[in-house]
Design a protein around this motif. Sequence first.
Motif, mmCIF file in Angstrom:
data_model
loop_
_atom_site.group_PDB
_atom_site.id
_atom_site.type_symbol
_atom_site.label_atom_id
_atom_site.label_comp_id
_atom_site.label_asym_id
_atom_site.label_seq_id
_atom_site.Cartn_x
_atom_site.Cartn_y
_atom_site.Cartn_z
ATOM 1 N N ALA A 84 97.738 -8.689 -10.697
ATOM 2 C CA ALA A 84 99.044 -8.852 -10.065
ATOM 3 C C ALA A 84 99.451 -7.558 -9.383
ATOM 4 C CB ALA A 84 100.094 -9.259 -11.094
ATOM 5 N N THR B 162 103.784 -11.549 -8.084
ATOM 6 C CA THR B 162 104.086 -10.206 -7.601
ATOM 7 C C THR B 162 105.348 -9.736 -8.312
ATOM 8 O OG1 THR B 162 103.136 -10.624 -5.413
ATOM 9 C CG2 THR B 162 104.675 -8.790 -5.593
ATOM 10 N N GLU C 285 100.735 -17.257 -8.853
ATOM 11 C CA GLU C 285 100.273 -16.007 -8.239
ATOM 12 C C GLU C 285 101.471 -15.068 -8.198
ATOM 13 O OE1 GLU C 285 99.025 -14.477 -3.817
ATOM 14 O OE2 GLU C 285 98.471 -16.523 -4.381
ATOM 15 N N SER D 84 106.920 -12.000 -16.190
ATOM 16 C CA SER D 84 105.826 -11.958 -15.211
ATOM 17 C C SER D 84 104.529 -12.511 -15.772
ATOM 18 C CB SER D 84 105.591 -10.510 -14.743
ATOM 19 O OG SER D 84 106.713 -9.967 -14.111
ATOM 20 N N ALA E 96 102.357 -15.954 -14.910
ATOM 21 C CA ALA E 96 100.938 -15.909 -14.535
ATOM 22 C C ALA E 96 100.124 -16.849 -15.423
ATOM 23 C CB ALA E 96 100.413 -14.481 -14.632
#
Length: 249
Positions: free
Chosen positions: A88, A65, A63, A54, A58
């Motif tokens: 996030a 989630t 972007e 994750s 980023a």
Amino acid sequence: MVSLIYKHFASVYDRLMKDVPYDEWAQFLHQAIQRYGNGGNRVLDLACGTGEISYRMAELGYELTGVDLSGEMLAVAQEKMMKKGFDALFIEQDMRELKGYEPFDAVLLNCDSINYLLKEEDVVKTFQAVYDHLNRNGLFLFDAHSVHKMEKIFKHAVFADNDEDVSYIWKCFDGEYPNSVIHELTFFVNNGTDYVRLDEDHYQRTFSISEYRHMLEKCGFTIVDITDGIFQSPDIEQAERIFYIAKKS
């Protein structure tokens, strides 16, 4: 039943996975999205665990989630993201029951998380949920253990490691389903004054390349590529991990 909630695993997961080539993995995903994607940057990291992929995504400008069934894993992921300076959204949710999101440009499902779905109907349900949450020409990228790995590497195997912080014994037993395995894990974790024993049982199943292909196409996906990704095996049928890239047309 889906065995995805790690009772104790979150506290030791990153130490056990310290040798995973996350940087190369994130670059592989990034390059695939750039090559095959729709040009958007909204990414869902499904079954995101402690957020190692994750935060790297980023950093690459997406972007992000994150969704996971383990609140403990998500807490670690959120802390990492905050320390990296990224904002996030992380949500505790079953990947078969995705709801409440605007469509994404790519959905990632990393680190053999798909193999925790033991029934074909649950795999299809997840694939359909992903399809329904993608923008047009959005990508679905996931990896799975190969049948070869289940049969030749995991079957009746015992793994062990003795480290100053975490030691473990990992035994593999035949599962209930074809190409499935039960991972019986025992950890001994140094808490500073003593070693604490933690026990976990994890259940995994995989499907053949043709079976995953059929399930993806059944849900409306077009197969873009099936590869061994960053691991570069000479024969994909003998690869331990197989990467699937599919597109919503």
